[in-house]
Write a protein that holds these residues in place. Structure first.
Motif, PDB file in Angstrom:
ATOM      1  N   ALA A  44      40.410  20.383  11.958  1.00 17.80           N
ATOM      2  CA  ALA A  44      39.385  20.929  12.847  1.00 17.80           C
ATOM      3  C   ALA A  44      39.437  20.200  14.175  1.00 17.80           C
ATOM      4  N   ALA A  45      38.960  20.874  15.189  1.00 15.30           N
ATOM      5  CA  ALA A  45      38.830  20.266  16.511  1.00 15.30           C
ATOM      6  C   ALA A  45      37.421  20.539  17.020  1.00 15.30           C
ATOM      7  N   ARG A  46      36.894  19.562  17.714  1.00 17.11           N
ATOM      8  CA  ARG A  46      35.637  19.722  18.430  1.00 17.11           C
ATOM      9  C   ARG A  46      35.918  19.297  19.861  1.00 17.11           C
ATOM     10  N   THR A  47      35.411  20.047  20.811  1.00 17.66           N
ATOM     11  CA  THR A  47      35.680  19.743  22.208  1.00 17.66           C
ATOM     12  C   THR A  47      34.398  19.758  23.034  1.00 17.66           C
ATOM     13  N   HIS A  48      34.465  19.055  24.141  1.00 18.35           N
ATOM     14  CA  HIS A  48      33.350  19.005  25.091  1.00 18.35           C
ATOM     15  C   HIS A  48      33.934  18.657  26.460  1.00 18.35           C
ATOM     16  N   LEU A  49      33.821  19.565  27.406  1.00 16.12           N
ATOM     17  CA  LEU A  49      34.348  19.322  28.748  1.00 16.12           C
ATOM     18  C   LEU A  49      33.222  18.830  29.653  1.00 16.12           C
ATOM     19  N   ASP A  50      33.378  17.630  30.171  1.00 17.18           N
ATOM     20  CA  ASP A  50      32.439  17.054  31.139  1.00 17.18           C
ATOM     21  C   ASP A  50      32.923  17.485  32.533  1.00 17.18           C
ATOM     22  N   GLU A  51      32.317  18.544  33.043  1.00 17.09           N
ATOM     23  CA  GLU A  51      32.768  19.093  34.328  1.00 17.09           C
ATOM     24  C   GLU A  51      32.558  18.132  35.480  1.00 17.09           C
ATOM     25  N   ALA A  52      31.519  17.302  35.411  1.00 17.76           N
ATOM     26  CA  ALA A  52      31.295  16.328  36.493  1.00 17.76           C
ATOM     27  C   ALA A  52      32.461  15.346  36.564  1.00 17.76           C
ATOM     28  N   LYS A  53      32.935  14.861  35.422  1.00 19.91           N
ATOM     29  CA  LYS A  53      34.099  13.967  35.404  1.00 19.91           C
ATOM     30  C   LYS A  53      35.333  14.697  35.921  1.00 19.91           C
ATOM     31  N   LEU A  54      35.512  15.919  35.451  1.00 19.30           N
ATOM     32  CA  LEU A  54      36.675  16.700  35.864  1.00 19.30           C
ATOM     33  C   LEU A  54      36.718  16.848  37.377  1.00 19.30           C
ATOM     34  N   LEU A 126      32.980  11.669  15.390  1.00 21.72           N
ATOM     35  CA  LEU A 126      33.959  11.169  16.351  1.00 21.72           C
ATOM     36  C   LEU A 126      33.766  11.804  17.730  1.00 21.72           C
ATOM     37  N   LEU A 127      33.417  13.082  17.760  1.00 18.02           N
ATOM     38  CA  LEU A 127      33.151  13.737  19.047  1.00 18.02           C
ATOM     39  C   LEU A 127      31.993  13.034  19.757  1.00 18.02           C
ATOM     40  N   ASP A 128      30.904  12.776  19.028  1.00 14.31           N
ATOM     41  CA  ASP A 128      29.750  12.108  19.629  1.00 14.31           C
ATOM     42  C   ASP A 128      30.085  10.683  20.058  1.00 14.31           C
ATOM     43  N   LEU A 129      30.855   9.982  19.259  1.00 15.35           N
ATOM     44  CA  LEU A 129      31.179   8.576  19.534  1.00 15.35           C
ATOM     45  C   LEU A 129      32.195   8.408  20.662  1.00 15.35           C
ATOM     46  N   LEU A 130      33.221   9.250  20.698  1.00  8.78           N
ATOM     47  CA  LEU A 130      34.351   9.013  21.596  1.00  8.78           C
ATOM     48  C   LEU A 130      34.483   9.976  22.785  1.00  8.78           C
ATOM     49  N   VAL A 131      33.729  11.068  22.752  1.00 11.60           N
ATOM     50  CA  VAL A 131      33.895  12.077  23.809  1.00 11.60           C
ATOM     51  C   VAL A 131      32.644  12.272  24.627  1.00 11.60           C
ATOM     52  N   ARG A 132      31.511  12.464  24.009  1.00 11.96           N
ATOM     53  CA  ARG A 132      30.278  12.787  24.753  1.00 11.96           C
ATOM     54  C   ARG A 132      29.696  11.597  25.468  1.00 11.96           C
TER      55      ARG A 132
END
Length: 132
Positions: A44-54, A126-132
Protein backbone atom coordinates in the motif's frame (compact mmCIF):
# COMPACT_ATOMS: atom_id res chain seq x y z
CA UNK A 1 -3.29 -18.16 35.36
CA UNK A 2 -3.43 -17.79 31.58
CA UNK A 3 -0.49 -16.60 29.59
CA UNK A 4 -1.24 -13.78 27.18
CA UNK A 5 0.38 -14.05 23.81
CA UNK A 6 1.39 -11.03 21.81
CA UNK A 7 -0.14 -10.69 18.36
CA UNK A 8 2.00 -12.14 15.61
CA UNK A 9 4.25 -9.52 14.09
CA UNK A 10 5.45 -9.84 10.52
CA UNK A 11 8.40 -8.28 8.74
CA UNK A 12 7.59 -5.34 6.50
CA UNK A 13 9.61 -3.13 4.18
CA UNK A 14 8.94 0.48 3.35
CA UNK A 15 10.37 3.33 1.33
CA UNK A 16 9.55 7.00 1.35
CA UNK A 17 8.42 8.65 -1.86
CA UNK A 18 10.25 11.94 -2.29
CA UNK A 19 9.41 14.94 -4.42
CA UNK A 20 12.44 16.45 -6.17
CA UNK A 21 10.94 19.46 -7.96
CA UNK A 22 14.13 20.37 -9.81
CA UNK A 23 16.25 17.26 -10.21
CA UNK A 24 19.34 19.29 -11.09
CA UNK A 25 19.23 21.02 -7.67
CA UNK A 26 18.70 17.84 -5.65
CA UNK A 27 16.34 19.47 -3.13
CA UNK A 28 13.65 17.10 -1.92
CA UNK A 29 10.92 16.45 0.62
CA UNK A 30 8.86 13.43 1.62
CA UNK A 31 5.43 13.09 0.04
CA UNK A 32 4.49 9.46 0.65
CA UNK A 33 5.35 6.03 1.91
CA UNK A 34 5.10 2.63 0.20
CA UNK A 35 4.88 -0.42 2.48
CA UNK A 36 5.14 -4.12 1.63
CA UNK A 37 4.48 -7.08 3.94
CA UNK A 38 5.28 -10.36 2.19
CA UNK A 39 3.66 -12.56 4.87
CA UNK A 40 0.32 -10.87 4.24
CA UNK A 41 0.79 -10.22 0.49
CA UNK A 42 0.11 -6.59 1.35
CA UNK A 43 1.35 -3.51 -0.45
CA UNK A 44 0.00 0.00 0.00
CA UNK A 45 0.99 3.61 -0.45
CA UNK A 46 -0.19 6.69 1.36
CA UNK A 47 0.70 10.11 0.02
CA UNK A 48 0.43 13.74 1.05
CA UNK A 49 1.68 16.64 -1.07
CA UNK A 50 2.69 19.74 0.88
CA UNK A 51 2.14 22.38 -1.80
CA UNK A 52 3.74 25.13 0.28
CA UNK A 53 7.01 23.15 0.40
CA UNK A 54 6.73 22.34 -3.28
CA UNK A 55 6.25 25.95 -4.32
CA UNK A 56 9.00 27.16 -1.96
CA UNK A 57 11.45 24.89 -3.79
CA UNK A 58 10.06 25.60 -7.25
CA UNK A 59 7.41 28.29 -7.74
CA UNK A 60 6.80 26.98 -11.28
CA UNK A 61 6.26 23.35 -10.19
CA UNK A 62 3.34 21.43 -11.67
CA UNK A 63 1.47 20.63 -8.44
CA UNK A 64 -1.43 18.98 -10.29
CA UNK A 65 0.94 16.75 -12.23
CA UNK A 66 2.82 15.73 -9.09
CA UNK A 67 -0.45 15.04 -7.28
CA UNK A 68 -1.52 12.85 -10.22
CA UNK A 69 1.79 10.95 -10.11
CA UNK A 70 1.39 10.36 -6.36
CA UNK A 71 -2.12 9.06 -7.04
CA UNK A 72 -0.68 6.66 -9.61
CA UNK A 73 1.67 5.25 -6.93
CA UNK A 74 -1.36 4.53 -4.73
CA UNK A 75 -3.26 2.91 -7.62
CA UNK A 76 -0.32 0.69 -8.57
CA UNK A 77 -0.24 -0.59 -4.99
CA UNK A 78 -3.97 -1.33 -5.09
CA UNK A 79 -3.52 -3.44 -8.20
CA UNK A 80 -6.38 -4.34 -10.49
CA UNK A 81 -7.39 -2.41 -13.57
CA UNK A 82 -6.46 0.98 -12.05
CA UNK A 83 -2.81 -0.18 -11.83
CA UNK A 84 -2.39 -0.23 -15.60
CA UNK A 85 0.33 -2.63 -16.75
CA UNK A 86 0.89 -3.74 -13.15
CA UNK A 87 -2.70 -4.94 -12.71
CA UNK A 88 -1.79 -8.65 -12.65
CA UNK A 89 1.51 -8.31 -10.79
CA UNK A 90 1.68 -9.64 -7.24
CA UNK A 91 2.21 -7.30 -4.28
CA UNK A 92 5.96 -7.89 -4.12
CA UNK A 93 6.52 -7.16 -7.78
CA UNK A 94 4.50 -3.93 -7.58
CA UNK A 95 6.52 -2.83 -4.50
CA UNK A 96 9.87 -3.61 -6.18
CA UNK A 97 8.84 -1.68 -9.29
CA UNK A 98 7.85 1.37 -7.22
CA UNK A 99 11.09 1.42 -5.22
CA UNK A 100 13.37 1.08 -8.26
CA UNK A 101 15.72 4.09 -8.55
CA UNK A 102 14.70 6.78 -11.01
CA UNK A 103 15.65 10.32 -11.88
CA UNK A 104 12.30 12.00 -12.05
CA UNK A 105 10.34 14.42 -9.92
CA UNK A 106 9.14 11.48 -7.76
CA UNK A 107 11.94 9.32 -6.38
CA UNK A 108 11.92 6.45 -3.89
CA UNK A 109 14.16 6.64 -0.85
CA UNK A 110 16.10 3.70 0.58
CA UNK A 111 14.21 0.65 1.84
CA UNK A 112 13.84 0.18 5.59
CA UNK A 113 12.38 -2.75 7.54
CA UNK A 114 10.37 -3.33 10.68
CA UNK A 115 7.87 -5.62 12.40
CA UNK A 116 4.14 -5.09 12.54
CA UNK A 117 0.96 -6.91 13.49
CA UNK A 118 -1.10 -4.57 11.27
CA UNK A 119 0.47 -3.40 7.99
CA UNK A 120 -2.46 -1.13 7.15
CA UNK A 121 -2.14 0.75 10.44
CA UNK A 122 1.64 0.82 9.99
CA UNK A 123 1.53 2.58 6.62
CA UNK A 124 -0.78 5.23 8.12
CA UNK A 125 1.53 5.62 11.14
CA UNK A 126 4.57 6.05 8.92
CA UNK A 127 2.79 8.66 6.80
CA UNK A 128 1.97 10.69 9.92
CA UNK A 129 5.46 10.25 11.39
CA UNK A 130 7.63 10.80 8.31
CA UNK A 131 5.59 12.80 5.79
CA UNK A 132 2.99 15.10 7.36
Amino acid sequence: MTEQTAPRRDVFEYALVRVVPRVERGEQFNAGVVLYCRAKSYVAARTHLDEAKLLALDPAADAAGIRAALGAVERICEGGEAAGQAERDDAGRRFRWLIAPRSTVLQPGPVHTGLTADPEAEVDRLLDLLVR
